[in-house]
Design a protein around this motif. Structure first.
Motif, PDB file in Angstrom:
ATOM      1  N   ASP B  10       0.816  -1.210   0.000  1.00  0.00           N
ATOM      2  CA  ASP B  10       0.000   0.000   0.000  1.00  0.00           C
ATOM      3  C   ASP B  10       0.855   1.267   0.000  1.00  0.00           C
ATOM      4  N   ALA B  11       2.004   1.201   0.670  1.00  0.00           N
ATOM      5  CA  ALA B  11       2.867   2.381   0.747  1.00  0.00           C
ATOM      6  C   ALA B  11       3.260   2.866  -0.646  1.00  0.00           C
ATOM      7  N   PHE B  12       3.518   1.915  -1.560  1.00  0.00           N
ATOM      8  CA  PHE B  12       3.893   2.311  -2.920  1.00  0.00           C
ATOM      9  C   PHE B  12       2.779   3.123  -3.569  1.00  0.00           C
ATOM     10  N   TYR B  13       1.558   2.608  -3.471  1.00  0.00           N
ATOM     11  CA  TYR B  13       0.438   3.322  -4.105  1.00  0.00           C
ATOM     12  C   TYR B  13       0.232   4.682  -3.471  1.00  0.00           C
ATOM     13  N   ASP B  14       0.470   4.777  -2.148  1.00  0.00           N
ATOM     14  CA  ASP B  14       0.348   6.071  -1.476  1.00  0.00           C
ATOM     15  C   ASP B  14       1.309   7.103  -2.078  1.00  0.00           C
ATOM     16  N   PHE B  15       2.556   6.665  -2.350  1.00  0.00           N
ATOM     17  CA  PHE B  15       3.535   7.595  -2.919  1.00  0.00           C
ATOM     18  C   PHE B  15       3.053   8.113  -4.273  1.00  0.00           C
ATOM     19  N   PHE B  16       2.559   7.202  -5.113  1.00  0.00           N
ATOM     20  CA  PHE B  16       2.104   7.630  -6.443  1.00  0.00           C
ATOM     21  C   PHE B  16       0.925   8.605  -6.318  1.00  0.00           C
ATOM     22  N   ASN B  17       0.020   8.306  -5.387  1.00  0.00           N
ATOM     23  CA  ASN B  17      -1.115   9.216  -5.187  1.00  0.00           C
ATOM     24  C   ASN B  17      -0.656  10.598  -4.724  1.00  0.00           C
ATOM     25  N   GLU B  53       7.437  21.562  -5.349  1.00  0.00           N
ATOM     26  CA  GLU B  53       8.511  20.789  -5.984  1.00  0.00           C
ATOM     27  C   GLU B  53       9.395  20.131  -4.918  1.00  0.00           C
ATOM     28  N   HIS B  54       9.721  20.872  -3.853  1.00  0.00           N
ATOM     29  CA  HIS B  54      10.519  20.284  -2.763  1.00  0.00           C
ATOM     30  C   HIS B  54       9.739  19.152  -2.098  1.00  0.00           C
ATOM     31  N   ALA B  55       8.447  19.383  -1.866  1.00  0.00           N
ATOM     32  CA  ALA B  55       7.609  18.341  -1.245  1.00  0.00           C
ATOM     33  C   ALA B  55       7.627  17.085  -2.110  1.00  0.00           C
ATOM     34  N   ASN B  56       7.602  17.281  -3.431  1.00  0.00           N
ATOM     35  CA  ASN B  56       7.579  16.109  -4.310  1.00  0.00           C
ATOM     36  C   ASN B  56       8.922  15.397  -4.361  1.00  0.00           C
ATOM     37  N   ASP B  57      10.005  16.149  -4.238  1.00  0.00           N
ATOM     38  CA  ASP B  57      11.323  15.517  -4.116  1.00  0.00           C
ATOM     39  C   ASP B  57      11.328  14.565  -2.926  1.00  0.00           C
ATOM     40  N   ASP B  58      10.743  15.002  -1.813  1.00  0.00           N
ATOM     41  CA  ASP B  58      10.697  14.151  -0.615  1.00  0.00           C
ATOM     42  C   ASP B  58       9.901  12.875  -0.885  1.00  0.00           C
ATOM     43  N   VAL B  59       8.771  13.025  -1.574  1.00  0.00           N
ATOM     44  CA  VAL B  59       7.951  11.854  -1.912  1.00  0.00           C
ATOM     45  C   VAL B  59       8.763  10.882  -2.781  1.00  0.00           C
ATOM     46  N   THR B  60       9.454  11.444  -3.776  1.00  0.00           N
ATOM     47  CA  THR B  60      10.207  10.598  -4.712  1.00  0.00           C
ATOM     48  C   THR B  60      11.332   9.846  -3.992  1.00  0.00           C
ATOM     49  N   HIS B  61      12.045  10.564  -3.105  1.00  0.00           N
ATOM     50  CA  HIS B  61      13.128   9.892  -2.379  1.00  0.00           C
ATOM     51  C   HIS B  61      12.589   8.831  -1.439  1.00  0.00           C
ATOM     52  N   ALA B  62      11.462   9.119  -0.796  1.00  0.00           N
ATOM     53  CA  ALA B  62      10.853   8.125   0.100  1.00  0.00           C
ATOM     54  C   ALA B  62      10.450   6.883  -0.704  1.00  0.00           C
ATOM     55  N   LEU B  63       9.937   7.104  -1.916  1.00  0.00           N
ATOM     56  CA  LEU B  63       9.571   5.975  -2.783  1.00  0.00           C
ATOM     57  C   LEU B  63      10.801   5.127  -3.111  1.00  0.00           C
ATOM     58  N   LEU B  87       6.851  11.123 -12.744  1.00  0.00           N
ATOM     59  CA  LEU B  87       5.998  12.091 -12.053  1.00  0.00           C
ATOM     60  C   LEU B  87       6.836  13.282 -11.575  1.00  0.00           C
ATOM     61  N   ASP B  88       8.057  12.998 -11.107  1.00  0.00           N
ATOM     62  CA  ASP B  88       8.933  14.069 -10.639  1.00  0.00           C
ATOM     63  C   ASP B  88       9.378  14.983 -11.786  1.00  0.00           C
ATOM     64  N   ASP B  89       9.586  14.396 -12.967  1.00  0.00           N
ATOM     65  CA  ASP B  89       9.967  15.210 -14.127  1.00  0.00           C
ATOM     66  C   ASP B  89       8.884  16.239 -14.460  1.00  0.00           C
ATOM     67  N   VAL B  90       7.616  15.824 -14.358  1.00  0.00           N
ATOM     68  CA  VAL B  90       6.523  16.769 -14.615  1.00  0.00           C
ATOM     69  C   VAL B  90       6.635  17.959 -13.662  1.00  0.00           C
ATOM     70  N   MET B  91       6.827  17.624 -12.369  1.00  0.00           N
ATOM     71  CA  MET B  91       6.888  18.677 -11.354  1.00  0.00           C
ATOM     72  C   MET B  91       8.049  19.629 -11.610  1.00  0.00           C
ATOM     73  N   ASP B  92       9.220  19.082 -11.941  1.00  0.00           N
ATOM     74  CA  ASP B  92      10.396  19.918 -12.194  1.00  0.00           C
ATOM     75  C   ASP B  92      10.132  20.892 -13.347  1.00  0.00           C
ATOM     76  N   ALA B  93       9.511  20.401 -14.412  1.00  0.00           N
ATOM     77  CA  ALA B  93       9.282  21.253 -15.580  1.00  0.00           C
ATOM     78  C   ALA B  93       8.251  22.344 -15.266  1.00  0.00           C
ATOM     79  N   MET B  94       7.228  22.002 -14.486  1.00  0.00           N
ATOM     80  CA  MET B  94       6.228  23.025 -14.130  1.00  0.00           C
ATOM     81  C   MET B  94       6.852  24.084 -13.227  1.00  0.00           C
ATOM     82  N   GLU B  95       7.660  23.644 -12.262  1.00  0.00           N
ATOM     83  CA  GLU B  95       8.325  24.605 -11.355  1.00  0.00           C
ATOM     84  C   GLU B  95       9.237  25.531 -12.147  1.00  0.00           C
ATOM     85  N   SER B  96       9.970  24.949 -13.105  1.00  0.00           N
ATOM     86  CA  SER B  96      10.893  25.747 -13.912  1.00  0.00           C
ATOM     87  C   SER B  96      10.134  26.819 -14.698  1.00  0.00           C
TER      88      SER B  96
END
Lengths: 210, 210, 210
Positions: B10-17, B53-63, B87-96
């Motif tokens: 379940d933890a994996f699906y939580d990260f994607f969500n 974007e920082h929050a999502n970096d944390d999610v990605t590293h936790a994953l 998913l992280d690439d999307v966030m980086d491009a939007m932040e940029s």
């Protein structure tokens, strides 16, 4: 009667041949942009490229469906996908280049820079080479000269692209026209690179089979 | 009591969500740029995007940590990495994109071109679609409409990008402002493409499971 | 006498060391562009970079031949290819940057922007780090600080690139010179990214071996 061990394989080779023939046709259409052309001519070239691009989408999708519905494929599934999508990438980039010449109204410029005509000539050579190589996939013989020549032409394309930018930035054109032509040049360069990816995929497939 | 065969999955699906929810939030922030905005508003949008974007970096590293510390993963390790990094690439491009609007001082332009607002609307649709699809990864059912619609929207985004460049190169804007807006447009287009990569990864995972 | 289980492995490590040394030399040559330089000096820097680039092509091809002719490789064949081609990508991008400064006649500008000199300094740091890391591939120990620092420097490079574009679009330079310097900046940024790909490949190899 010749015994055919895996008769359904022929369909895969047919798809690759068809896609390569589409690229030959696409490159020939681009050649029409290298001579002085009216706005109407450019529009009809762009529309011709869109037709070939749609036709190639159909070939690519039919190939993917064939892979998904076939138990034994002539080589690795992922390599078949890579080869099909690589051929399709070439077509997309060529179609985009032609569409931009039309959308940006580049017919107002007397003629495209000589270095851009050279890029298009390189694309024609690459397309013909690729169309000659695809039928050899079946026997997987005699393909080495193909990928060596593609690599040579891609290097040549790099040099043409570099010199085209020198020309575009020389002050000969208006800044906005420079930006327009650079977008077209980028698409042509992308098409040339995509031909090299196709050749790399063929080399990978041949290495696994040998 | 329901028996859970692999509870830690379940933890994996939580990260994607969580990541997909970050993308919804990011796209909403970008929408703030499409109305006439003061320099202060644009700065606060850019800062908001950096926080997400920082929050999502944390999610990605936790994953990634979860993948490395888990013996049995719900699907191939490499596909989990690819989905998380996509998913992280999307966030980086939007932040940029948001950061560039701020750094380039684009608040001086009356408003962003209509075609750029369309790109941002497409990003919002893609983010919501992706957020609706992620919870379905668990059952791996009913995902096909998601990737079909993402592919359609990505094609739509290509058309919007192409028409945006036609607008930018039309002579309506100063050359330096054209260059600034083109950088922003490129980032938005990159975010749209990254959403398609995410959908392609989901399609690959679903194909392996079926 | 020390027993050598797989003596021919040493050749692989030699190739990686040689390639990394070429990158150190290439980055040092680029540093020459950050001071006021005559057209002749710039030409000789560009020619020096081409020589190192050719030398590195030879190293890369020798590595590929070694992989193809060796039964047992020190780690996965595809990772060896990826590492070799990744190192070569850095060299190609650095050579291209130097060649463009020469071809575009950028010696007419008093000096390159400070942010571009920072990019080149980052490349020098990345090259030295990579050259220090390559000899550790043999024992596959103590490599983690290398890839962590490379990731940090790549983030730093992203920031430098972003601020360089802010400077280029500020109105300080002629539009055509902006376009020329942006091409150089893109190549330098590509070289920085390619160093990160190399570090990612090393991390992947280390993860498989552990």
């Amino acid at each position: 009667m010749r015994f055919k061990l895996r008769p359904s394989e022929d369909a895969f080779y047919d798809f690759f041949n068809q896609a390569a023939q589409n690229l030959v046709r696409g490159a020939e259409l681009l050649t029409g942009l290298t001579v002085v052309a009216s706005a109407e001519t450019i529009q009809s070239i762009s529309e011709g490229l869109q037709e070939v691009e749609h036709a190639n989408d159909d070939v690519t999708h039919a190939l993917y469906n064939k892979v998904n519905s076939t138990f034994i494929t002539p080589f690795d599934r992922e390599d078949i996908y890579r080869l099909g999508s690589g051929l399709d990438d070439v077509m997309d980039a060529m179609e985009s280049a032609g569409n931009l010449v039309y959308l940006y109204g580049l017919s107002e410029i007397p003629s495209l820079p000589r270095e851009m005509a050279e890029q298009i000539e390189t694309l024609n050579q690459l397309a013909r080479l690729t169309a000659e190589a695809m039928p050899k996939l079946k026997g997987m013989k005699g393909l080495e000269p193909y990928w060596i020549e593609v690599n040579r032409l891609e290097n040549e394309g790099d040099r043409q692209y570099r010199m085209l930018l020198v020309r575009l930035f020389s002050g000969e054109y208006e800044p906005l026209n420079v930006l327009k032509m650079k977008e077209v040049a980028d698409d042509l360069e992308e098409a040339i690179d995509a031909f090299e990816h196709v050749a790399n995929t063929v080399e990978t497939i041949a290495a696994k089979e040998s």
